[in-house]
Design a protein around this motif. Sequence first.
Motif, mmCIF file in Angstrom:
data_model
loop_
_atom_site.group_PDB
_atom_site.id
_atom_site.type_symbol
_atom_site.label_atom_id
_atom_site.label_comp_id
_atom_site.label_asym_id
_atom_site.label_seq_id
_atom_site.Cartn_x
_atom_site.Cartn_y
_atom_site.Cartn_z
ATOM 1 N N ASP A 122 48.174 49.273 29.856
ATOM 2 C CA ASP A 122 46.879 48.528 29.730
ATOM 3 C C ASP A 122 45.856 49.177 30.268
ATOM 4 N N LEU A 123 45.875 50.386 30.972
ATOM 5 C CA LEU A 123 44.759 50.920 31.662
ATOM 6 C C LEU A 123 43.768 51.370 30.863
ATOM 7 N N SER A 124 44.092 51.996 29.579
ATOM 8 C CA SER A 124 43.310 52.459 28.601
ATOM 9 C C SER A 124 42.089 51.408 28.124
ATOM 10 N N THR A 125 42.610 50.215 28.298
ATOM 11 C CA THR A 125 41.792 49.024 27.763
ATOM 12 C C THR A 125 41.382 48.132 28.955
ATOM 13 N N LEU A 126 41.041 48.906 30.046
ATOM 14 C CA LEU A 126 40.868 48.014 31.289
ATOM 15 C C LEU A 126 39.440 47.354 31.299
ATOM 16 N N PRO A 127 38.475 47.693 30.567
ATOM 17 C CA PRO A 127 37.164 46.806 30.697
ATOM 18 C C PRO A 127 37.562 45.480 29.776
ATOM 19 N N THR A 128 38.578 45.639 28.770
ATOM 20 C CA THR A 128 38.774 44.400 28.129
ATOM 21 C C THR A 128 39.547 43.275 28.883
ATOM 22 N N HIS A 129 40.553 43.869 29.582
ATOM 23 C CA HIS A 129 41.262 43.070 30.722
ATOM 24 C C HIS A 129 40.469 42.425 31.701
ATOM 25 N N ILE A 130 39.416 43.250 32.239
ATOM 26 C CA ILE A 130 38.474 42.674 33.238
ATOM 27 C C ILE A 130 37.702 41.439 32.590
ATOM 28 N N GLU A 131 37.345 41.597 31.234
ATOM 29 C CA GLU A 131 36.752 40.299 30.590
ATOM 30 C C GLU A 131 37.638 39.144 30.598
ATOM 31 N N GLY A 132 39.005 39.513 30.319
ATOM 32 C CA GLY A 132 39.961 38.539 30.383
ATOM 33 C C GLY A 132 40.474 37.941 31.811
ATOM 34 N N ALA A 133 40.274 38.506 32.645
ATOM 35 C CA ALA A 133 40.443 38.136 34.143
ATOM 36 C C ALA A 133 39.300 37.346 34.391
ATOM 37 N N PHE A 134 38.047 37.445 34.262
ATOM 38 C CA PHE A 134 37.078 36.733 34.462
ATOM 39 C C PHE A 134 37.135 35.286 33.654
ATOM 40 N N ALA A 135 37.451 35.334 32.376
ATOM 41 C CA ALA A 135 37.843 34.177 31.796
ATOM 42 C C ALA A 135 39.030 33.423 32.509
ATOM 43 N N ALA A 136 40.107 34.211 32.884
ATOM 44 C CA ALA A 136 41.141 33.306 33.571
ATOM 45 C C ALA A 136 40.795 32.619 34.844
ATOM 46 N N TRP A 137 39.538 33.167 35.765
ATOM 47 C CA TRP A 137 39.433 32.683 36.994
ATOM 48 C C TRP A 137 38.226 31.726 36.903
ATOM 49 N N GLU A 138 37.665 31.456 35.612
ATOM 50 C CA GLU A 138 36.211 30.745 35.361
ATOM 51 C C GLU A 138 36.723 29.428 35.279
ATOM 52 N N ARG A 139 36.220 28.344 36.320
ATOM 53 C CA ARG A 139 36.362 27.188 36.401
ATOM 54 C C ARG A 139 35.401 26.322 35.551
ATOM 55 N N GLN A 140 34.141 26.821 35.552
ATOM 56 C CA GLN A 140 33.233 26.139 34.569
ATOM 57 C C GLN A 140 32.036 27.175 34.249
ATOM 58 N N SER A 141 31.486 26.806 33.288
ATOM 59 C CA SER A 141 30.558 27.800 32.843
ATOM 60 C C SER A 141 29.220 27.798 33.693
ATOM 61 N N ASN A 142 29.092 28.975 34.371
ATOM 62 C CA ASN A 142 28.056 29.276 35.242
ATOM 63 C C ASN A 142 27.558 30.709 35.321
ATOM 64 N N SER A 143 26.313 31.110 35.816
ATOM 65 C CA SER A 143 25.649 32.212 35.997
ATOM 66 C C SER A 143 24.742 32.375 36.833
ATOM 67 N N LEU A 144 24.639 33.462 37.621
ATOM 68 C CA LEU A 144 23.409 33.636 38.502
ATOM 69 C C LEU A 144 22.247 34.154 37.976
#
Length: 576
Positions: free
Chosen positions: A154-176
């Motif tokens: 999956d390393l070649s698509t790491l940016p996509t997996h980073i997006e997926g990891a953020f979504a997996a950890w998101e408890r509620q929709s918020n941003s700074l």
Amino acid sequence: MATLIPPINPADIPYDSERLVLQALEGLPDSYRVLHSYPWLRPNRCYTNEPLSEGEADFVILHPERGMLVLEVKGGEPRLQDRQWYRGSREMRDPFEQARRNRYALLDAIEARSGRRILRGMFTHGDLIVFPHSRFQGTLPLNAEPRIVVDAHDLSTLPTHIEGAFAAWERQSNSLSNIQFSQLLDALLPKLRLYRCAGSELSLEKQKIVQVTQDQQATLFGLLASSRVITHGGAGSGKTLLAMEFACELAQEGSRVLFLCYNRNLATWLNEQLTIRVPADSKAQGLITISTFHAFALGLAKKAHVEVEDPDDAGDLFWEEEVPMILEQAIEVLRTEGRSVEFDVVIVDEAQDFAKDWWVTVESLTQNGRHGRLYAFLDLHQSLRKTPEEPPIEFDSKFELLTNCRNTRTIARSAASLAGVSIRLLPGIPEGELPSVRRTPSRQTEAGLILNELRSLIRQHALKANQIALIGPSSLQNSVLSGHGPIEGLPFVSDAARWRRGDGILVTTARAFKGLEADVVIIYGLSNFSHQFTPIDLYVAWTRARHRLMIFCHGEEARNVVEGALGNHLNPLTLH
């Protein structure tokens, strides 16, 4: 492309595993920040007496809308067996636990360093484990989940997996917000500037500057062997210290000593030193009288009941011509009454400032008059007189002090260049910093620049008030600094005694500060030379600085002289 902090070429990363991950991260959008090899250090839990705990996150991914993701990179072929991770046959730390530990250390730091303006509940945060060399088989442990694991496939698509990891950890929709994200960055990426601390440097330099040199010792023995001696010495050659040492030696032998000088601030300081050099149980106690010529004359007139006009209303003619006659009258009155004022020895420091007509009266204060024991110390380059001259009386011997024992080498050299004199510098004298020159557009802008420099010296360089003296063409109340202060809680003062006690920062003139010295001297208010501030006053002020000298100029004439002295500070007149 994401912003990499610090900016490093992937080819320069020594570990192949991290290099592969960094190359894959280059596909992230511009809005991302990528912190590589981020170290942290903190006390273990909240107990200050426990050993420090340390760690390092391989990568920290930051995004104002997404949040924070900690990437832990494990190269090679890690394996998990019976809850223990191995690389080959060697045990290794649990990568998921390691990432979690790094993340919570950073969250604690963000909250603490932002003053809790940024809390962990305000943004999404999580971990991502990357195995760039291998693919996993089997069941993940309970502290892992497929969405937070990236293997070699999956390393070649790491940016996509980073997006997926953020979504997996998101408890509620918020941003700074932009401001909040800047505060988060400031917490993790603080700006730190280290200043050269003049305070510590000055302490080291002081240890290297010799206070008593060989030629001073030779002069001291010569003084003891002769009855009337004149000693020449440039600024910083230790004339005053030598004169004081000589006075104490004579008093220890039982001689009554009169020590005269011109500057009242110098007389005050010498009397302070006398209480240190001559304790109450010393044989010399009460045998040394230290005073300015004028103060001694007026004190003797009061003792003899000689009528004197109010000195506060007196002009230059009174101090120059009438005071010596008043002194002669007082001496005669006391002699007639059987209360003669005579000393075994008279020592005159700053002799270059004594008028020619005063010396006959000074001689009469010794037991044997013209043949009495009299010692004069002078530097004609510091004379207040229009035409500097030696005292018009006879001396048996003459000595010269050539070795500078006050200033750093750069200050001593540049001062010698300024006056066109020769000096000798001992090998152990520290080099020090070259005096700095600040060009000021006008007198009005000068005060602000000086105040900023003082704040830096006190706050960043840890200097004390009694280490700094400001010398200008006028007194404090008539200077550009009048009405300003305090600086870092320290007021400006004009009394040198208060300054020595640390009660404030001294603002004075060259003539009032003659014979004294400070670790740091700031000369200000330099425009064109006049009777108020002459080239001799500049030389006097220049040589008062032991370790650091700063000069503020807003006039062409003075600036040319200053820059000329600095440009020629390695002049051939210097003796090494």
